[in-house]
Design a protein around this motif. Structure first.
Motif, PDB file in Angstrom:
ATOM      1  N   UNK A   1       0.890  -1.184   0.154  1.00 57.94           N
ATOM      2  CA  UNK A   1      -0.292  -0.065  -0.172  1.00 57.94           C
ATOM      3  C   UNK A   1       0.551   1.377   0.040  1.00 57.94           C
ATOM      4  N   UNK A   2       1.940   1.395   0.121  1.00 61.59           N
ATOM      5  CA  UNK A   2       3.535   2.003   0.007  1.00 61.59           C
ATOM      6  C   UNK A   2       3.752   2.156  -0.948  1.00 61.59           C
ATOM      7  N   UNK A   3       3.664   3.462  -1.347  1.00 61.57           N
ATOM      8  CA  UNK A   3       4.656   3.788  -2.794  1.00 61.57           C
ATOM      9  C   UNK A   3       6.088   4.058  -1.687  1.00 61.57           C
ATOM     10  N   UNK A   4       7.160   3.763  -3.014  1.00 54.74           N
ATOM     11  CA  UNK A   4       8.537   4.464  -2.119  1.00 54.74           C
ATOM     12  C   UNK A   4       8.875   4.323  -3.494  1.00 54.74           C
ATOM     13  N   UNK A   5       9.945   5.197  -3.846  1.00 51.36           N
ATOM     14  CA  UNK A   5      10.606   5.246  -5.246  1.00 51.36           C
ATOM     15  C   UNK A   5      11.997   5.693  -5.059  1.00 51.36           C
ATOM     16  N   UNK A   6      13.130   4.784  -4.990  1.00 49.86           N
ATOM     17  CA  UNK A   6      14.695   5.248  -4.948  1.00 49.86           C
ATOM     18  C   UNK A   6      15.469   6.377  -6.353  1.00 49.86           C
ATOM     19  N   UNK A   7      16.125   6.616  -5.915  1.00 53.48           N
ATOM     20  CA  UNK A   7      17.340   7.362  -7.137  1.00 53.48           C
ATOM     21  C   UNK A   7      18.770   6.567  -6.922  1.00 53.48           C
ATOM     22  N   UNK A   8      18.686   6.020  -7.245  1.00 53.38           N
ATOM     23  CA  UNK A   8      20.659   6.099  -6.591  1.00 53.38           C
ATOM     24  C   UNK A   8      21.308   6.368  -8.105  1.00 53.38           C
ATOM     25  N   UNK A   9      21.152   7.456  -8.992  1.00 56.78           N
ATOM     26  CA  UNK A   9      21.848   8.476  -8.916  1.00 56.78           C
ATOM     27  C   UNK A   9      22.971   8.009 -10.362  1.00 56.78           C
ATOM     28  N   UNK A  10      22.632   5.812 -10.334  1.00 63.74           N
ATOM     29  CA  UNK A  10      23.698   5.203 -11.372  1.00 63.74           C
ATOM     30  C   UNK A  10      24.474   4.712 -11.011  1.00 63.74           C
ATOM     31  N   UNK A  11      24.870   4.921  -8.915  1.00 63.15           N
ATOM     32  CA  UNK A  11      25.648   4.001  -8.007  1.00 63.15           C
ATOM     33  C   UNK A  11      24.784   2.577  -7.905  1.00 63.15           C
ATOM     34  N   UNK A  12      25.507   2.245  -6.745  1.00 66.52           N
ATOM     35  CA  UNK A  12      25.636   0.869  -6.461  1.00 66.52           C
ATOM     36  C   UNK A  12      24.368   0.978  -5.621  1.00 66.52           C
ATOM     37  N   UNK A  13      23.807   2.410  -5.338  1.00 66.25           N
ATOM     38  CA  UNK A  13      21.943   1.969  -4.822  1.00 66.25           C
ATOM     39  C   UNK A  13      21.005   1.076  -5.295  1.00 66.25           C
ATOM     40  N   UNK A  14      21.430   0.676  -6.126  1.00 71.18           N
ATOM     41  CA  UNK A  14      19.546   0.350  -6.986  1.00 71.18           C
ATOM     42  C   UNK A  14      19.045  -1.371  -6.340  1.00 71.18           C
ATOM     43  N   UNK A  15      20.653  -1.497  -5.558  1.00 74.70           N
ATOM     44  CA  UNK A  15      19.581  -3.050  -5.463  1.00 74.70           C
ATOM     45  C   UNK A  15      18.544  -2.435  -4.179  1.00 74.70           C
ATOM     46  N   UNK A  16      18.266  -1.452  -3.438  1.00 73.79           N
ATOM     47  CA  UNK A  16      17.961  -1.586  -2.131  1.00 73.79           C
ATOM     48  C   UNK A  16      15.992  -1.068  -2.615  1.00 73.79           C
ATOM     49  N   UNK A  17      15.918  -1.087  -4.026  1.00 70.53           N
ATOM     50  CA  UNK A  17      14.233  -0.581  -4.367  1.00 70.53           C
ATOM     51  C   UNK A  17      13.628  -2.113  -4.525  1.00 70.53           C
ATOM     52  N   UNK A  18      14.971  -3.035  -5.278  1.00 69.33           N
ATOM     53  CA  UNK A  18      14.170  -4.912  -5.893  1.00 69.33           C
ATOM     54  C   UNK A  18      14.619  -5.338  -4.570  1.00 69.33           C
ATOM     55  N   UNK A  19      15.216  -4.971  -3.779  1.00 70.63           N
ATOM     56  CA  UNK A  19      15.658  -6.445  -2.822  1.00 70.63           C
ATOM     57  C   UNK A  19      15.301  -6.323  -0.935  1.00 70.63           C
TER      58      UNK A  19
END
Length: 510
Positions: A195-213
């Motif tokens: 029920x929560x919509x939370x989006x991530x901006x990793x700036x093309x760095x190493x933080x993209x995992x947080x959205x998926x994992x």
């Protein structure tokens, strides 16, 4: 390597250098050969610290998305391996995850290395070193560089094994469990963020995992997340929560996708900031206020250690509204962390050390500056507040913010820049003491902070020396419109006699 200047690679408690060509007047000094030697030097230093032979040691190595990362990482791992030490190749990782590998029950590495240069340009790279005691200090880095300069190492005929493993998933799982347990939603225990919509901006760095994992695993809708694929060219914006363009980008994404929260990480995920559903940016003083509110709910009366440029309104919020103690210390994330640890050792409870740049370290998390852990704490509270019909903004409604704020960076055109800077600060104290409506703020740990009390100013200024560069940052805040300009015009006349100061930063305001 006989004439190589190893000392130039030291940047406080990190190693940083130029790893790629392409920028004028920036010759490469962080090569594969240098990385290989640094790997051997680190093992030599570590053997002495732990009293163990290399064959008994395991070191994990990870990197961010920088273009130079793969080759430098291969070189440093090969250097480590030649000593007989075992190596875990974690490939793409975050700086906090690399530290956690040293205390992980599953991996329990003796030490870890992260290849990153934080938010610096694409041509830079560097090394951060960890043991189970935390990140290495400045003196440790000096010793490692000395060993590298001597370049005399014990190697073995059969190199230590290099094994590729997925640790970022293990680290992400720990964050997932961190959310599930306190939210404890009986109907959606596995996915408490449904029920929560939370989006991530990793700036093309190493933080993209947080959205998926992390977020998707917990049930959050992450559609609208952006720049989560690693790209060391950083083609969209600088991965830096202090950068105006970066914050504007995540703010726009939150509003466009009607998200409940937006998260932005720096390149190696040791810093973060957030944007609320209304588009309000929570970074710098606001971020400090928000996490302070959470920490002081859990640990009433705790001391919050910050760097020197935090606002007067933040002090009032922490001490009057939250009933905590605000200890304003020095710039530099290691400085605030070490100061918080020192206070605890002396019996003064301090659960949070945080810099305005977004480096936040909590006592409960080994005093590790971890952007993903910080964000996870905020998400827990977002989920709990949602049950009450509230949001994160409700935790900082009484925070008083300045009307205006500005930073000027004054270059010092002298080789002995530290001596010159100290001279300016000493003279500023004399100058301030002669002003009837200016007062030197007591308990200055860095530079000179002055309270500007006239009705036209109602603010403060802080002049200090940069930690590493020939620069004097001047921070000014005011609670009245036009107040910064009033203070600037007044202090500009003070700076004029110092011929070694470049005052061009004031050009647009004078």
């Amino acid at each position: 390597m006989a004439n190589f200047d190893w000392k130039k690679l030291q940047n406080g408690s990190d190693i940083r250098g130029i790893a790629l060509e392409g920028v004028a007047d920036e010759p490469v000094n962080l090569t594969e050969e240098v990385a290989n030697i640094l790997g051997k030097a680190f093992v030599t230093w570590l053997k002495k610290q732990l009293g163990q032979p290399a064959s008994n040691l395991t070191i994990s190595v990870g990197r961010d998305s920088r273009l130079s990362g793969p080759k430098l990482m291969t070189a440093v791992m090969e250097g480590i391996s030649t000593t007989g030490c075992r190596v875990y190749d974690f490939d793409m990782a975050s700086t906090p995850a690399m530290f956690m590998s040293t205390i992980s029950q599953k991996f329990a590495c003796d030490a870890a290395i992260m290849l990153t240069a934080s938010h610096l340009p694409f041509n830079r790279n560097g090394f951060k070193f960890f043991t189970a005691k935390g990140g290495l200090d400045k003196q440790d880095i000096s010793e490692i560089l000395k060993l590298a300069s001597e370049n005399v190492f014990e190697t073995v005929a059969t190199p230590g094994e290099i094994e590729k493993l997925d640790f970022i998933s293990v680290y992400a799982d720990s964050l997932v469990n961190k959310v599930r347990e306190p939210v404890n939603d009986s109907q959606n225990y596995e996915q408490p963020l449904l029920g929560l919509k939370i989006i991530v901006d990793a700036g093309n760095g190493a933080g993209g995992f947080y959205a998926d994992k992390v977020l998707k695993t917990l049930g959050a809708d992450t559609k609208g997340s952006q720049f989560i694929d690693p790209d060391g060219r950083f083609p969209n914006h600088i991965p830096n929560p202090e950068n105006e363009e970066a914050m504007a980008s995540i703010r726009q994404a939150v509003l466009e996708h009607k998200a409940d929260l937006g998260i932005i990480f720096d390149t190696d995920v040791d810093r973060a900031a957030v944007v609320t559903n209304s588009g309000k940016e929570l970074n710098r003083n606001r971020l400090i206020a928000l996490i302070s509110a959470i920490v002081l709910q859990e640990h009433p009366g705790s001391t919050i250690v910050t760097d020197s440029i935090t606002s007067d309104g933040l002090t009032e919020f922490i001490e009057q509204d939250l009933k905590g103690i605000h200890h304003r210390f020095k710039r530099g994330y290691k400085n605030v962390i070490n100061e918080s640890m020192r206070l605890n050792q002396e019996g003064q409870e301090s659960w949070l050390a945080i810099e305005t740049s977004g480096h936040a370290a909590l006592k409960e998390n080994y005093f590790l500056d971890d952007g993903a852990y910080l964000v996870t704490k905020l998400i827990i509270n977002l989920a709990l507040l949602r049950l009450e019909g509230k949001g994160l903004n409700d935790l900082i409604t009484t925070l008083k913010e300045p009307q205006e704020s500005q930073e000027y960076r004054l270059k010092i055109n002298r080789q002995n820049f530290k001596e010159c800077g100290e001279q300016v600060i000493e003279k500023l104290q004399e100058f301030a003491s002669k002003q009837t409506d200016w007062q030197v703020v007591p308990n200055n740990y860095e530079g000179m902070r002055i309270s500007c009390k006239s009705p036209q100013e109602k603010g403060w200024l802080l002049l200090r020396l940069s930690l590493h560069d020939p620069v004097m940052p001047l921070n000014i805040e005011s609670n009245v419109e036009g107040g910064v300009s009033q203070i600037v015009n007044r202090i500009f006349d003070f700076f004029k006699p110092f011929e070694f100061l470049d005052l061009s930063a004031f050009k647009k305001d004078i």
